[in-house]
Design a protein around this motif. Sequence first.
Motif, short mmCIF file in Angstrom:
data_model
loop_
_atom_site.label_atom_id
_atom_site.label_comp_id
_atom_site.label_asym_id
_atom_site.label_seq_id
_atom_site.Cartn_x
_atom_site.Cartn_y
_atom_site.Cartn_z
N GLU A 116 -128.02 -23.64 28.84
CA GLU A 116 -126.75 -22.92 28.91
C GLU A 116 -127.07 -21.52 29.40
OE1 GLU A 116 -123.54 -23.72 28.07
OE2 GLU A 116 -124.06 -25.79 27.64
N THR A 117 -126.34 -21.06 30.39
CA THR A 117 -126.57 -19.71 30.88
C THR A 117 -125.55 -18.78 30.26
OG1 THR A 117 -125.12 -19.97 32.77
CG2 THR A 117 -127.42 -20.55 33.10
N LYS A 118 -125.84 -17.49 30.30
CA LYS A 118 -124.89 -16.51 29.79
C LYS A 118 -123.61 -16.58 30.60
CE LYS A 118 -128.25 -13.26 28.00
NZ LYS A 118 -128.80 -11.93 28.10
N PHE A 119 -123.74 -16.87 31.92
CA PHE A 119 -122.58 -16.95 32.79
C PHE A 119 -121.63 -18.04 32.32
CE2 PHE A 119 -120.46 -18.83 36.50
CZ PHE A 119 -119.71 -17.74 36.90
N HIS A 120 -122.20 -19.21 31.99
CA HIS A 120 -121.36 -20.31 31.52
C HIS A 120 -120.67 -19.96 30.21
CE1 HIS A 120 -124.09 -22.85 34.12
NE2 HIS A 120 -122.88 -23.12 34.58
N GLU A 121 -121.43 -19.33 29.30
CA GLU A 121 -120.85 -18.96 28.01
C GLU A 121 -119.74 -17.93 28.20
OE1 GLU A 121 -124.18 -17.68 25.73
OE2 GLU A 121 -125.03 -19.69 25.61
N GLU A 122 -119.99 -16.93 29.08
CA GLU A 122 -118.97 -15.91 29.33
C GLU A 122 -117.75 -16.53 29.98
OE1 GLU A 122 -120.94 -12.97 31.68
OE2 GLU A 122 -122.20 -12.30 30.02
N THR A 123 -117.95 -17.47 30.90
CA THR A 123 -116.84 -18.14 31.57
C THR A 123 -116.01 -18.92 30.56
OG1 THR A 123 -118.19 -18.36 33.55
CG2 THR A 123 -116.24 -19.76 33.41
N LYS A 124 -116.70 -19.60 29.63
CA LYS A 124 -115.97 -20.37 28.61
C LYS A 124 -115.11 -19.43 27.77
CE LYS A 124 -119.38 -24.04 28.15
NZ LYS A 124 -120.42 -24.60 27.31
N ASP A 125 -115.69 -18.30 27.34
CA ASP A 125 -114.94 -17.34 26.53
C ASP A 125 -113.76 -16.79 27.33
OD1 ASP A 125 -116.73 -17.73 24.51
OD2 ASP A 125 -117.89 -15.91 24.91
N ALA A 126 -113.98 -16.49 28.58
CA ALA A 126 -112.92 -15.94 29.42
C ALA A 126 -111.81 -16.98 29.62
CB ALA A 126 -113.47 -15.52 30.78
#
Length: 147
Positions: A116-126
Amino acid sequence: MDFFGKLGETITETGKDVTQKVTDLTEITKLRMDIRSKEDTVRKCYTEIGKQYYELHKEDEEPLFEEVALITEMLQKIEELQGEIAERKGKKVCSACGAPNDMDALFCNKCGAKCETKFHEETKDADVEIEAEDIVTEEAETKEPEL
């Protein structure tokens, strides 16, 4: 000739003494190396016992030794530092095994765990925030004005 005979005997005896001393020194060195090897094995065993104890008691509310909490804290800091190193190298760290992977890797190249990348996690939160805003906006638009 008596002089040369005694000289020869002296040289022979000195050679035997030197040979014996070299043999003793070699044996002592071998024994010391054997002692170091056994001491290393003992240290490794102590370390393994400590690791096993830590794994058994890391979740205890009040651990018997304060070092358990210190180890947990240091392991977290090590993980953070490894993440920083990987980030500076343009890589990401596997959350399962800690191995560095390319930023676009979907699975760890060492253990095979999903990355899991930070980008994916941030995208999910967004996405969650956007969906919540859309719901509020839709409710406001569909609500009939009160008279």
